[in-house]
Structure formats: C-alpha cells, structure tokens
Design a protein around this motif. Structure first.
Motif, mmCIF file in Angstrom:
data_model
loop_
_atom_site.group_PDB
_atom_site.id
_atom_site.type_symbol
_atom_site.label_atom_id
_atom_site.label_comp_id
_atom_site.label_asym_id
_atom_site.label_seq_id
_atom_site.Cartn_x
_atom_site.Cartn_y
_atom_site.Cartn_z
ATOM 1 N N SER A 92 0.828 -1.207 0.000
ATOM 2 C CA SER A 92 0.000 0.000 0.000
ATOM 3 C C SER A 92 0.862 1.256 0.000
ATOM 4 O O SER A 92 0.569 2.231 -0.698
ATOM 5 N N ARG A 93 1.943 1.223 0.760
ATOM 6 C CA ARG A 93 2.836 2.376 0.822
ATOM 7 C C ARG A 93 3.520 2.610 -0.519
ATOM 8 O O ARG A 93 3.608 3.740 -1.002
ATOM 9 N N THR A 133 -9.281 -3.567 -4.578
ATOM 10 C CA THR A 133 -10.462 -2.699 -4.670
ATOM 11 C C THR A 133 -10.085 -1.247 -4.432
ATOM 12 O O THR A 133 -10.542 -0.340 -5.146
ATOM 13 N N ASN A 134 -9.235 -1.014 -3.436
ATOM 14 C CA ASN A 134 -8.811 0.342 -3.103
ATOM 15 C C ASN A 134 -7.969 0.951 -4.226
ATOM 16 O O ASN A 134 -8.147 2.121 -4.592
ATOM 17 N N CYS A 135 -7.055 0.155 -4.786
ATOM 18 C CA CYS A 135 -6.195 0.642 -5.877
ATOM 19 C C CYS A 135 -7.015 0.982 -7.122
ATOM 20 O O CYS A 135 -6.797 2.022 -7.760
ATOM 21 N N ILE A 136 -7.939 0.119 -7.456
ATOM 22 C CA ILE A 136 -8.778 0.333 -8.634
ATOM 23 C C ILE A 136 -9.599 1.610 -8.484
ATOM 24 O O ILE A 136 -9.707 2.415 -9.419
ATOM 25 N N LYS A 137 -10.169 1.800 -7.313
ATOM 26 C CA LYS A 137 -10.988 2.990 -7.051
ATOM 27 C C LYS A 137 -10.155 4.263 -7.220
ATOM 28 O O LYS A 137 -10.578 5.219 -7.865
ATOM 29 N N LYS A 138 -8.962 4.288 -6.640
ATOM 30 C CA LYS A 138 -8.096 5.461 -6.725
ATOM 31 C C LYS A 138 -7.687 5.742 -8.167
ATOM 32 O O LYS A 138 -7.714 6.895 -8.624
ATOM 33 N N ARG A 196 0.876 -6.211 17.914
ATOM 34 C CA ARG A 196 -0.482 -6.280 17.362
ATOM 35 C C ARG A 196 -0.483 -7.130 16.091
ATOM 36 O O ARG A 196 0.420 -7.040 15.279
ATOM 37 N N ILE A 197 -1.508 -7.954 15.939
ATOM 38 C CA ILE A 197 -1.635 -8.796 14.754
ATOM 39 C C ILE A 197 -2.325 -7.993 13.650
ATOM 40 O O ILE A 197 -3.439 -7.503 13.826
ATOM 41 N N VAL A 198 -1.641 -7.822 12.552
ATOM 42 C CA VAL A 198 -2.202 -7.081 11.422
ATOM 43 C C VAL A 198 -2.265 -8.010 10.211
ATOM 44 O O VAL A 198 -1.512 -8.978 10.110
ATOM 45 N N GLY A 199 -3.160 -7.715 9.302
ATOM 46 C CA GLY A 199 -3.345 -8.594 8.166
ATOM 47 C C GLY A 199 -3.271 -7.873 6.833
ATOM 48 O O GLY A 199 -3.374 -6.643 6.759
ATOM 49 N N PHE A 200 -3.096 -8.669 5.778
ATOM 50 C CA PHE A 200 -3.126 -8.146 4.415
ATOM 51 C C PHE A 200 -4.219 -8.879 3.662
ATOM 52 O O PHE A 200 -4.227 -10.114 3.598
ATOM 53 N N ASP A 201 -5.152 -8.115 3.116
ATOM 54 C CA ASP A 201 -6.255 -8.677 2.350
ATOM 55 C C ASP A 201 -6.105 -8.213 0.907
ATOM 56 O O ASP A 201 -6.296 -7.038 0.603
ATOM 57 N N SER A 202 -5.733 -9.130 0.015
ATOM 58 C CA SER A 202 -5.468 -8.755 -1.371
ATOM 59 C C SER A 202 -6.710 -8.194 -2.061
ATOM 60 O O SER A 202 -6.600 -7.289 -2.894
ATOM 61 N N GLU A 203 -7.888 -8.717 -1.719
ATOM 62 C CA GLU A 203 -9.121 -8.230 -2.338
ATOM 63 C C GLU A 203 -9.369 -6.768 -1.968
ATOM 64 O O GLU A 203 -9.713 -5.949 -2.816
#
Length: 266
Positions: free
Chosen positions: A49-50, A95-100, A84-91
């Motif tokens: 994302s970064r 979706t976020n990249c396409i929208k931007k 803290r447990i963090v996750g990566f959700d490819s979907e």
C-alpha cells in the motif's frame, strides 16, 4: 509512464526488472524504490500500500501502475514494537487501488498468478531441463502434474494427495500453504540442475540468473560462471548462449505468461 511496484525484493523483483528493461525504453517506466533501514530493504505485502501510494503520487492521467505480486493470498503478521496482529487482504488492496486509479484516470494492472513460483513451474523448459540435466529424476511426474494444473487454472495444492505428501518429504513446511508447496517444489527441481545457475527459491534467497539473464554478461561478470567454463560448456538449457530478451520471450511463450504479462483492471 509505467510505474512498477513489486512485492518481492529478490527473485520476483529481478524477473520483473528484466522484463521492463527488455520490453520498454528506460524513459517509459520507473520502478518504485524499496525503503531501506540500516542496509535492510523493506518488502512484502504489508509494504504494498505504501509503495502503491508512492507510485500514485507520481502518476498522471494516462499513466499506468503495475503491481507485481509475489503471492496474491491473504496473510497476517505480528507488528514490531506493538505485538499487534495485522493482516493483508489482497481483495481489499485491489479494490482500493482500482478505485483510486479510476478517479485519476490511471490504468491499474497486476500479475494474475497465485504466486511468482508458478511462472517457472508452468514453464515447459523446467521439466525438460530437469529431466535432461538433473542429479536424480524423482519428481518429474509431480512437475508435469502441477504445470498442467496451472495452465488449466486448476488447484494443485492438496495436503492429502500423494504428491503433497511426497513434496512434504522434501521440505517440512511444504504443506503450510500453496505458496510454500510451490516454492519447495520449484527449489528442489531447480537446485538439481547441474550445469548453470538455475536455482530459484526463497529459502536460499536465490535469483533467476541463467533462466533470464544474458549469457555473455553472466559469463563475464558472475563469479561462479566466470571461473567455471565447464558449467556453461555443458549447459542443456534450450536458451543456451542467448540474450536476456530471447530467454524472456521463451518464458513468456511457454508458461502461464503466454496470455500476457499482466491483467488490466481499469
């Protein structure tokens, strides 16, 4: 302009850099740099994302952002410092990249394989070279099965299947998930090829040298090959003594990449 974002910092990144260098002019693309701290480069899906945002800030209307995944699956990790447990959700990421990109009228493209290893597992030359120049022919049936599944869009990962159990005997973590299975299989097959530098594997931090890099350049610059002409003289790769472009064209035409390097989302 094409802005290239890679999840991986080793084999997959090297592969996509070679693709860009051979198929586009230097003025037509830019590879987003990986952040570095004390000599350690930061990669992985948690940085995607970064790095996408870095590309997005640079891109203008009509440009393209290409994200080369190492693995399209979901994952979690423990955050350094907080625990803290963090996750990566490819979907969600897609979706976020396409929208931007749609808002800014930028093309957005990604790789369409499950994991990078599937490029070479589906490359017909792997099986041929393995059978012609391996130390022991013990998994050619598995390689043929997996390649066929990848090309047909079928899932080859099954913990209960005979092949799954046999690959788990090669490496203990092979049945952890589909990517680990693919990595264990590809590493075992490629490391056994005797003449040349064909090993690919996360475990050994190996790069895709002889598969895609220019033979003349490697013979003059790689320490192992420069001092060991026997390796090159007895190489059985069909692309022996060929350029990087010729090798990439072979990979592209004889693997899952035959339909193109990427899928366009917008």
């Amino acid at each position: 302009m094409i802005y290239v974002v890679t999840e991986d910092q080793n084999s997959a990144r090297k592969f996509w850099l070679e693709v860009m260098r051979n198929y586009w002019k230097a003025s037509e693309y830019e590879v987003i740099s990986l952040e570095e701290t004390a000599g350690v480069r930061h990669a992985g899906n948690f940085m995607l994302s970064r790095y996408f945002d870095d590309a997005f800030r640079k891109a203008s209307k009509g440009d393209m952002i290409f994200v080369a995944f190492d693995n399209i699956g979901k994952s979690t990790r423990e955050e350094v410092g907080t625990g803290r447990i963090v996750g990566f959700d490819s979907e969600y990421f897609l979706t976020n990249c396409i929208k931007k990109c749609r808002l800014k009228e930028i093309s957005f493209c990604t790789t369409y394989y499950y994991c990078f290893e599937e490029i070479f597992l589906s490359y017909s030359e792997l099986l041929e070279l393995y059978k012609a120049d391996c130390k022991s022919d013990d998994i050619s049936d598995i390689l043929a099965y997996v390649a066929n599944c990848i090309l047909n869009g079928d899932n080859y990962f099954d913990r209960e299947h005979e092949y799954g159990k046999r690959v788990s005997n090669l490496r203990k973590d092979a049945l952890q998930n589909r990517e680990h299975f693919a990595d264990a299989l590809l590493y075992h097959a490629s490391v056994q090829i005797r003449h040349g530098l064909f090993t690919i594997g996360k475990q050994a931090d190996k790069f895709v040298k002889c598969w895609i890099m220019d033979c003349d350049w490697l013979c003059k610059n790689d320490k192992v090959l420069k001092n060991n002409s026997y390796m090159c003289a007895h190489c059985k790769y069909s692309e022996k003594r060929q350029s990087s472009l010729s090798k990439l064209q072979s990979v592209k035409s004889r693997s899952l990449l035959k339909n193109g390097f990427w899928i366009e989302w917008c």
